[in-house]
Scaffold this motif. Structure first.
Motif, PDB file in Angstrom:
ATOM      1  N   LEU A   1       0.840  -1.198   0.000  1.00 16.53           N
ATOM      2  CA  LEU A   1       0.000   0.000   0.000  1.00 16.53           C
ATOM      3  C   LEU A   1       0.873   1.244   0.000  1.00 16.53           C
ATOM      4  N   PRO A   2       0.362   2.370  -0.492  1.00 13.62           N
ATOM      5  CA  PRO A   2       1.113   3.627  -0.393  1.00 13.62           C
ATOM      6  C   PRO A   2       1.263   4.029   1.070  1.00 13.62           C
ATOM      7  N   LEU A   3       2.356   4.696   1.379  1.00 13.93           N
ATOM      8  CA  LEU A   3       2.633   5.066   2.755  1.00 13.93           C
ATOM      9  C   LEU A   3       1.551   5.987   3.302  1.00 13.93           C
ATOM     10  N   ARG A   4       1.077   5.685   4.509  1.00 10.86           N
ATOM     11  CA  ARG A   4       0.001   6.457   5.126  1.00 10.86           C
ATOM     12  C   ARG A   4       0.453   7.041   6.446  1.00 10.86           C
ATOM     13  N   GLU A   5      -0.270   8.067   6.877  1.00 10.80           N
ATOM     14  CA  GLU A   5      -0.044   8.687   8.174  1.00 10.80           C
ATOM     15  C   GLU A   5      -1.326   8.587   8.987  1.00 10.80           C
ATOM     16  N   ILE A   6      -1.233   8.994  10.237  1.00 13.47           N
ATOM     17  CA  ILE A   6      -2.397   9.013  11.103  1.00 13.47           C
ATOM     18  C   ILE A   6      -2.558  10.437  11.644  1.00 13.47           C
ATOM     19  N   SER A   7      -3.770  10.930  11.617  1.00 14.77           N
ATOM     20  CA  SER A   7      -4.010  12.309  12.027  1.00 14.77           C
ATOM     21  C   SER A   7      -3.946  12.446  13.544  1.00 14.77           C
ATOM     22  N   PRO A   8      -3.650  13.658  14.045  1.00 19.67           N
ATOM     23  CA  PRO A   8      -3.637  13.868  15.498  1.00 19.67           C
ATOM     24  C   PRO A   8      -4.971  13.536  16.143  1.00 19.67           C
ATOM     25  N   GLU A   9      -6.065  13.809  15.440  1.00 24.20           N
ATOM     26  CA  GLU A   9      -7.387  13.501  15.994  1.00 24.20           C
ATOM     27  C   GLU A   9      -7.591  11.996  16.110  1.00 24.20           C
ATOM     28  N   ALA A  10      -7.093  11.249  15.118  1.00 16.91           N
ATOM     29  CA  ALA A  10      -7.204   9.785  15.183  1.00 16.91           C
ATOM     30  C   ALA A  10      -6.360   9.237  16.329  1.00 16.91           C
ATOM     31  N   LEU A  11      -5.203   9.872  16.572  1.00 16.28           N
ATOM     32  CA  LEU A  11      -4.377   9.460  17.709  1.00 16.28           C
ATOM     33  C   LEU A  11      -5.123   9.644  19.023  1.00 16.28           C
ATOM     34  N   GLN A  12      -5.914  10.708  19.125  1.00 18.57           N
ATOM     35  CA  GLN A  12      -6.685  10.929  20.346  1.00 18.57           C
ATOM     36  C   GLN A  12      -7.666   9.789  20.580  1.00 18.57           C
ATOM     37  N   SER A  13      -8.230   9.244  19.508  1.00 18.25           N
ATOM     38  CA  SER A  13      -9.122   8.086  19.651  1.00 18.25           C
ATOM     39  C   SER A  13      -8.358   6.894  20.216  1.00 18.25           C
ATOM     40  N   LEU A  14      -7.118   6.731  19.772  1.00 16.02           N
ATOM     41  CA  LEU A  14      -6.309   5.621  20.280  1.00 16.02           C
ATOM     42  C   LEU A  14      -5.926   5.836  21.745  1.00 16.02           C
ATOM     43  N   TYR A  15      -5.666   7.095  22.127  1.00 20.48           N
ATOM     44  CA  TYR A  15      -5.309   7.387  23.522  1.00 20.48           C
ATOM     45  C   TYR A  15      -6.439   7.011  24.481  1.00 20.48           C
ATOM     46  N   ARG A  16      -7.685   7.125  24.007  1.00 23.80           N
ATOM     47  CA  ARG A  16      -8.824   6.905  24.892  1.00 23.80           C
ATOM     48  C   ARG A  16      -9.143   5.420  25.089  1.00 23.80           C
ATOM     49  N   HIS A  17      -8.507   4.549  24.296  1.00 25.45           N
ATOM     50  CA  HIS A  17      -8.812   3.114  24.381  1.00 25.45           C
ATOM     51  C   HIS A  17      -8.026   2.468  25.527  1.00 25.45           C
ATOM     52  N   ALA A  18      -8.587   1.414  26.124  1.00 27.68           N
ATOM     53  CA  ALA A  18      -7.938   0.747  27.268  1.00 27.68           C
ATOM     54  C   ALA A  18      -6.827  -0.212  26.843  1.00 27.68           C
ATOM     55  N   TRP A  19      -6.826  -0.704  25.623  1.00 28.10           N
ATOM     56  CA  TRP A  19      -5.817  -1.607  25.060  1.00 28.10           C
ATOM     57  C   TRP A  19      -5.594  -2.871  25.899  1.00 28.10           C
ATOM     58  N   PRO A  20      -6.643  -3.675  26.054  1.00 25.50           N
ATOM     59  CA  PRO A  20      -6.448  -4.947  26.770  1.00 25.50           C
ATOM     60  C   PRO A  20      -5.544  -5.911  26.008  1.00 25.50           C
ATOM     61  N   GLY A  21      -5.476  -5.749  24.676  1.00 21.88           N
ATOM     62  CA  GLY A  21      -4.607  -6.622  23.872  1.00 21.88           C
ATOM     63  C   GLY A  21      -3.238  -6.037  23.616  1.00 21.88           C
ATOM     64  N   ASN A  22      -2.976  -4.847  24.167  1.00 23.84           N
ATOM     65  CA  ASN A  22      -1.665  -4.207  24.117  1.00 23.84           C
ATOM     66  C   ASN A  22      -1.173  -3.946  22.690  1.00 23.84           C
ATOM     67  N   VAL A  23       0.145  -4.084  22.462  1.00 24.11           N
ATOM     68  CA  VAL A  23       0.729  -3.719  21.174  1.00 24.11           C
ATOM     69  C   VAL A  23       0.175  -4.584  20.049  1.00 24.11           C
ATOM     70  N   ARG A  24      -0.101  -5.844  20.335  1.00 24.84           N
ATOM     71  CA  ARG A  24      -0.660  -6.716  19.296  1.00 24.84           C
ATOM     72  C   ARG A  24      -2.034  -6.219  18.852  1.00 24.84           C
ATOM     73  N   GLU A  25      -2.827  -5.734  19.789  1.00 25.74           N
ATOM     74  CA  GLU A  25      -4.140  -5.190  19.435  1.00 25.74           C
ATOM     75  C   GLU A  25      -3.989  -3.915  18.614  1.00 25.74           C
ATOM     76  N   LEU A  26      -3.041  -3.050  18.977  1.00 28.83           N
ATOM     77  CA  LEU A  26      -2.801  -1.831  18.213  1.00 28.83           C
ATOM     78  C   LEU A  26      -2.420  -2.165  16.777  1.00 28.83           C
TER      79      LEU A  26
END
Length: 478
Positions: A364-389
């Motif tokens: 795939l062409p190289l992609r980025e993630i927006s700061p707003e999308a990062l905020q969505s990730l910050y709010r998640h509890a991540w029970p599956g940790n890095v593998r879930e990410l």
């Protein structure tokens, strides 16, 4: 009585004397044919002295007086001959290349035996006077050698550690401290115990420790104990002797300890190992030797153990499921993998690294993630940790057509968890309600700690899997 059909002669018994006569003629004529066809033939006695040579051989060897060669040791005429080895061992050498001066001959060497089976001499036949006649066969043999060497090389590479400390992405305090501890651990030969929730990257850390150690050029062998049935673990660890049991390989099979000799053996999910195998593993760690299954021979081994578990081994010891002595043997250097929720400062770097890797792997062409999308990730509890990410980002990329991942792309694969309702006052619930609320909280905590794995959560809670499913349905946790 009717006569036999035309053209068919009735069979008559073959006399023993006639059979011996035919065998003698066949033997003599076979030798004669070989002597005529071959470029050279020589016969030696049991002491490897020449007793006969055909006419061609002396000429090929530059022998001016063939009669003078009779009775002499074969090496005096053919310095590179192996006829003595044939008459001494009784084993033929079916195809070989013999050098004589600047020439090479393709030869066959066979022992000669009397009726009692005793070796009384040998015969050597020069099939070709130019080894180039075997060029196709030699070429194929050389290709097979190259293919075998390439397979061995690829197998050795597969047993190399793939990651280094630089593969652990992050600059948070927890990540920096972990790398420092790993470097110190790599400088020793002591066993290492890596503890952490599922999906935190325990195996990656084990690879990195091996690559930073003095054993980096040796094998790194990984075993996931939870993925192998208990009945097969012993043979998987220690190997099997030839014919150890019905269906076993007749040549035997090397176990993981043998394959990792001189290097590192990574035991993933060590907390799932049965008590019987724990005792055998302890003995190997203490004595530095093991016995293959079905063997009574001790094999010395030099292996560094790096173990990992998502279980609380101290709680397992209290429950009687893990040996105290093995725990103390493994728990020399302990490293704790921080869960992703405790190193959220690493999210931007992790996302950048994962997106780049995934785009390359998926074409795939190289992609980025927006700061707003990062905020969505910050709010998640991540029970599956890095593998879930990693899974979330890969799914978001597959669902998105844009060059930048937006909050909508993330929320489509990772809905923001609703805030848990405030706990009710236990006094107003009554005893039954308070018990139900306590069970609900305990089950939620266990499922989060186990990354949603209900089987492990049941073990942590001390109940059966069936009981856990029933309580999940009864308490509305489905």
């Amino acid at each position: 009585m009717s006569s036999p059909p035309t053209g068919i002669t009735s069979a008559t018994p073959l006399a023993a004397s006639e059979a011996e006569h035919l065998l003698k003629i066949a033997t003599e004529s076979l030798l004669g044919h070989f002597a005529e066809i071959c470029e050279g033939a020589v016969i030696v006695d049991r002491h490897a002295r020449i007793v006969w040579m055909n006419d061609r051989y002396p000429k090929r060897l530059g022998v001016t007086d063939p009669a003078a060669a009779i009775g002499r040791p074969v090496e005096s005429i053919l310095p590179n001959s192996l006829m003595r080895e044939v008459v001494e061992t009784g084993r033929p050498i079916m195809l070989d290349i013999m050098d004589f001066g600047e020439e090479s001959f393709v030869v066959v060497r066979l022992p000669l035996r009397d009726k009692a089976g005793t070796v009384i001499g040998g015969i050597g036949l020069m099939l070709l006077d130019d080894a180039m006649g075997l060029a196709p066969l030699v070429s194929r043999f050389n290709r097979l050698k190259v293919d075998f060497a390439d397979s061995q090389r690829r197998l050795a590479e597969a047993r190399r550690a793939k990651y280094t400390l630089s593969s652990i992405v992050g600059t948070s305090d927890a990540c920096v401290a972990l790398k420092q501890q790993a470097r110190r651990a790599a400088r020793t030969r002591a066993p290492v115990l890596i503890q952490g929730e599922t999906g935190t990257g325990k195996e990656l850390l084990a690879h990195a420790i091996h690559n930073a150690s003095q054993r980096a050029d040796k094998a790194f062998v990984a075993v996931n104990i939870a993925a192998i049935p208990d009945t097969l673990l012993e043979s998987e660890f220690f190997g099997t002797a030839p014919g150890a049991y019905t269906g076993a390989d007749r040549k035997g099979r090397d176990g993981k300890f043998k394959l990792a000799d001189g290097g590192t053996l990574f035991l993933d999910e060590i907390g799932d190992m049965s008590g019987a195998l724990q005792a055998k593993l302890l003995r190997v760690l203490q004595e530095g030797e093991f016995e293959a299954l079905g063997s009574n021979r001790l094999v010395p081994v030099d292996v560094r153990i790096v173990a990992a578990t998502s279980r609380d081994l101290e709680a397992e010891i209290e429950a009687g499921r893990f040996r105290t002595d093995l725990y103390y043997r493994l728990n020399v250097v302990t490293l704790s993998m921080p869960p992703l929720r405790e190193r959220l400062a690493d999210l931007p770097l992790l996302c950048e690294h994962m997106l780049e890797t995934q785009c390359h792997e998926l074409g795939l062409p190289l992609r980025e993630i927006s700061p707003e999308a990062l905020q969505s990730l910050y709010r998640h509890a991540w029970p599956g940790n890095v593998r879930e990410l990693q899974n979330v980002l890969e799914r978001a990329q597959m669902m998105s057509d844009g060059e930048v991942l937006t909050p909508a792309d993330i929320d489509a694969v990772l809905p923001i968890a609703r805030a848990a309702p405030a706990a009710a006052d236990p006094v107003g619930l009554g005893l039954a309600g308070a018990i139900a609320e306590a069970e609900r909280a305990a089950i939620r905590k266990a499922l989060t700690a186990c990354g949603g794995n209900k089987a492990r959560a049941a073990v942590e809670l001390g109940i059966s899997r069936t009981s856990l499913y029933e309580k999940i349905a009864l308490l509305g946790l489905g």
